[in-house]
Design a protein around this motif. Structure first.
Motif, PDB file in Angstrom:
ATOM      1  N   ASP A   8       0.881  -1.152   0.000  1.00 15.91           N
ATOM      2  CA  ASP A   8       0.000   0.000   0.000  1.00 15.91           C
ATOM      3  C   ASP A   8       0.937   1.226   0.000  1.00 15.91           C
ATOM      4  N   ASP A  10       0.057   5.074   0.987  1.00 16.66           N
ATOM      5  CA  ASP A  10      -0.103   6.001   2.103  1.00 16.66           C
ATOM      6  C   ASP A  10      -0.135   5.240   3.433  1.00 16.66           C
ATOM      7  N   GLY A  11       0.759   5.580   4.333  1.00 16.01           N
ATOM      8  CA  GLY A  11       0.810   4.938   5.642  1.00 16.01           C
ATOM      9  C   GLY A  11       1.739   3.742   5.674  1.00 16.01           C
ATOM     10  N   GLU A 168       0.088  -3.378   4.619  1.00 14.33           N
ATOM     11  CA  GLU A 168      -1.051  -2.445   4.672  1.00 14.33           C
ATOM     12  C   GLU A 168      -1.192  -1.787   6.038  1.00 14.33           C
ATOM     13  N   ASP A 169      -1.650  -0.526   6.038  1.00 11.50           N
ATOM     14  CA  ASP A 169      -1.868   0.157   7.320  1.00 11.50           C
ATOM     15  C   ASP A 169      -3.349   0.331   7.651  1.00 11.50           C
TER      16      ASP A 169
HETATM   17 MG    MG Z   1      -2.761   3.159   3.397  1.00  9.00          MG
END
Ligand code: MG
Ligand code: B16
Length: 218
Positions: A8, A10-11, A168-169
């Motif tokens: 992923d 973002d994050g 993943e966040d």
């Molecule tokens: Mg994310």
């Protein structure tokens, strides 16, 4: 066997949530209500239009589809003005090293992000060349927890889903990985992401060997 890792954006690779926050907050203020950091948590991993729906629900506002499009465009223009200035220093700690280690180990790498701005962000942090395949908000029809983004990534790499690991966040992102029948690694808090196969605080100090051990493979 690990043949591919899907990330992923973002994050996981960068923290763009702070720029999304500034831009959504500006829109909310213009519309006459407050948008807090806690509200922003609800938008992580969620598509742009779904994020707008949540924002309008917070502000208790009803607007036409045309107005929604204009609002989303305005928010995105402000967001882009921030990400245009991003530098490689904004890559989260340990990410680049881990990506290089994966390459050296012959493990394929793909991006699986909801963001339509993913190509620009990767360009700005100078990591585009590290990804063998990119699947982002421009190439998917279904949002996470639908597994489409990760299944497309595996397909582009020519790797079976069961040989893929997802980082993943967001809760919906872990669910998407599970729905794709992939091994899931949560990045962040075990309290929130404890249902993932494994949870790590970030990539700093994390190695391919540690991942292989967790998966019980050589
Ligand atoms: Mg994310
Ligand atoms: P854009 P990810 C997601 O990225 C963000 O977490 C989410 O907050 C954002 O709304 C979404 O991308 C869409 O972004 O407006 O740039 O298309 O976590 O899936 O990499």
């Amino acid at each position: 066997m690990i043949e591919a890792c899907l990330f992923d954006l973002d994050g996981v690779v960068v923290d763009t949530a702070k720029y999304h926050f500034i831009a959504w907050k500006a829109l909310a203020e213009e519309l006459g209500f407050e948008f807090t950091l806690e509200d922003n948590e609800r938008l992580k991993g969620v598509s742009r239009m779904q994020s707008l729906e949540i924002l309008l629900e917070i502000g208790n506002l009803r607007v036409s589809d045309r107005e929604k499009l204009a609002m989303a465009e305005k928010k995105n223009a402000l967001y882009v003005s921030y990400i245009e200035k991003m530098t490689p220093e904004e890559t989260l700690p340990g990410v680049e090293k881990f990506l290089r280690e994966l390459r050296a180990a012959g493990i394929r790498i793909a991006l699986g992000s909801a963001s339509k701005n993913a190509p620009m962000i990767l360009e700005r942090i100078q990591l585009s060349g590290m990804f063998d395949a990119i699947v982002d908000g421009n190439s998917i029809a279904e949002a996470k927890p639908n597994p489409e983004v990760f299944l497309k990534g595996a397909e582009k790499l020519g790797v079976l889903p069961e040989n893929c690991v997802v980082f993943e966040d967001a809760i919906a992102g872990i669910e998407a990985a599970q729905n794709a029948n992939m091994y899931s690694v949560g990045i962040g808090d075990p309290e929130t992401l404890g249902f993932a196969d494994m949870v790590i605080p970030g990539f700093d100090g994390f190695t391919v060997d540690m991942l292989k051990k967790a998966l019980n493979c050589a």
